[in-house]
Design an enzyme around this catalytic site. Structure first.
Site, PDB file in Angstrom:
ATOM      1  CE1 TYR A  59       4.923 -27.896   5.244  1.00 13.05           C
ATOM      2  CE2 TYR A  59       6.811 -28.787   4.051  1.00 13.05           C
ATOM      3  CZ  TYR A  59       5.440 -28.639   4.192  1.00 13.05           C
ATOM      4  OH  TYR A  59       4.602 -29.238   3.281  1.00 13.05           O
ATOM      5  CG  ASP A 113      13.227 -24.078  15.699  1.00 14.09           C
ATOM      6  OD1 ASP A 113      13.849 -23.082  15.249  1.00 14.09           O
ATOM      7  OD2 ASP A 113      12.727 -24.946  14.964  1.00 14.09           O
ATOM      8  CG  LEU A 173      12.594 -19.216  16.946  1.00 12.96           C
ATOM      9  CD1 LEU A 173      11.996 -18.036  17.696  1.00 12.96           C
ATOM     10  CD2 LEU A 173      11.489 -20.114  16.392  1.00 12.96           C
ATOM     11  CB  ALA A 204      19.769 -30.884   9.359  1.00 13.10           C
ATOM     12  CE1 TYR A 254      19.862 -31.514   4.011  1.00 14.99           C
ATOM     13  CE2 TYR A 254      19.207 -32.246   1.824  1.00 14.99           C
ATOM     14  CZ  TYR A 254      18.946 -32.114   3.167  1.00 14.99           C
ATOM     15  OH  TYR A 254      17.762 -32.583   3.683  1.00 14.99           O
ATOM     16  NE  ARG A 275      17.056 -26.558  -9.943  1.00  7.62           N
ATOM     17  CZ  ARG A 275      16.222 -26.606  -8.906  1.00  7.62           C
ATOM     18  NH1 ARG A 275      16.119 -25.543  -8.124  1.00  7.62           N
ATOM     19  NH2 ARG A 275      15.518 -27.683  -8.640  1.00  7.62           N
TER      20      ARG A 275
END
Length: 329
Positions: free
Chosen positions: A14, A34, A36, A77, A143, A284
């Protein structure tokens, strides 16, 4: 700055595809690497495309040598917070281990400049808002930890090997290219704006709002949304700064203004003219009430200024793309 040959790792994703597009628009030569896994071949239309992984040392070193790569922009990442909690090994392996392989290939090939796609998740629960770069770093998920760890690795690679870097800590990327060339297409989709727009398109029945009892004006979380084109321009400014001899540093990227979940939904209703069904859900775990960036440092040092700061602009650009690509690429 002369035109550069730039390796864009994750350039079919993106943000990466937008960066590759804008590099080409400014006369640089992007070379897209990439695997993919999350990227789309259809989005990698600007510059040479190579299907491969940053963890493949021989592939990357050969690519650097053959293409005479002069700088790297690293956007390869994994980036799903929830997934990182359930599968931290995956995130440490790619975001730290494979990222280090990329750096080793750069060192082997004599490439000295890297712009790194980092994240606001390095901060954890904010103590002050807006969040400055020197805010304490206490990531609450694997993350964020993986990105913070890689920033530390960059610092030591500079000391040992002379590799200079600029790390860009994003807040919430949103929107689509103003010329509607490329847009946001994730599977699964976890970002609020595309989920709201998919609901407006009738692809989803409703949007769920996680928590309506936060200490905010309307009870929902507040986040800092930044247009993907503005994010991309920051990468190009960072690349120029490194080429011009700037020392390694870190910048936040955000609008400096927060919008609540309810404000996003109301704006989407206004922009699309569609009724969007909302269901209130529980909070959350680990969601801070407010995340808003201070981007004063990059504005002062590099002259960066968001061109699309208004939420209506951001959502309208995303809506045009999703309306024309209801099922993505």
């Amino acid at each position: 700055m002369k035109n550069l040959k730039v390796l864009v790792a994750g350039g079919a994703g993106y943000i990466g595809s937008q960066v590759a597009l804008d590099l080409a628009r400014q006369g640089h030569e992007p070379v897209i690497l990439d695997n993919l896994y999350k990227g789309h071949r259809e989005a990698a239309r600007w510059g040479k495309f190579v299907e491969g992984d940053i963890g493949q040392f021989d592939l990357v070193t050969d690519l650097i040598a053959k293409e005479k790569i002069e700088a790297v922009i690293h956007l390869a990442a994994h980036s799903l917070v929830g997934e990182s909690v359930h599968n931290p090994a995956k995130y440490f392996r790619n975001n730290i281990g494979n990222g280090q392989v990329l750096l080793d290939a750069m060192v082997a090939g004599g490439v000295k400049h890297i712009v790194f796609s980092s994240t606001a998740a390095v901060y954890g629960e904010p103590e002050t808002v807006p969040i400055p770069e020197d805010h304490p770093k206490r990531p609450t998920n694997p993350y964020g930890f993986s990105k913070l760890t890689f920033e530390g690795i960059l610092r030591f690679y500079e000391e040992a090997y002379g590799l200079r870097y600029i790390s860009l800590r994003y807040f919430n990327a949103a929107g689509a290219d103003p010329e509607e060339e490329i847009g946001e297409d994730h599977d699964p989709e976890t970002h609020l704006i595309p989920l709201v727009l998919k609901t407006a398109l009738g692809i989803r029945d409703h949007i769920e709002v996680y928590g309506t009892d936060y200490p905010t004006p309307d009870g929902t979380c507040i986040r800092d949304y930044i247009h993907v084109a503005d994010l991309s321009q920051a990468h190009l400014l960072a690349l120029k700064a490194l080429a011009d001899g700037k020392e390694s540093t870190i910048y936040n990227l955000g609008n400096g203004q927060g919008y609540s979940n309810k404000e996003v939904i109301e704006t989407a209703r206004r922009v699309t003219g569609k009724e969007i069904k909302v269901i209130d859900g529980p909070r959350r775990a680990g969601d801070p009430a407010v995340l808003v960036a201070s981007s004063e440092k990059i504005q002062a040092e590099l002259g960066w200024k968001p061109k699309y700061p208004d939420l209506d602009q951001i959502i309208a650009s995303a809506w045009h793309w999703h309306h024309n690509h209801p099922h993505g690429y």
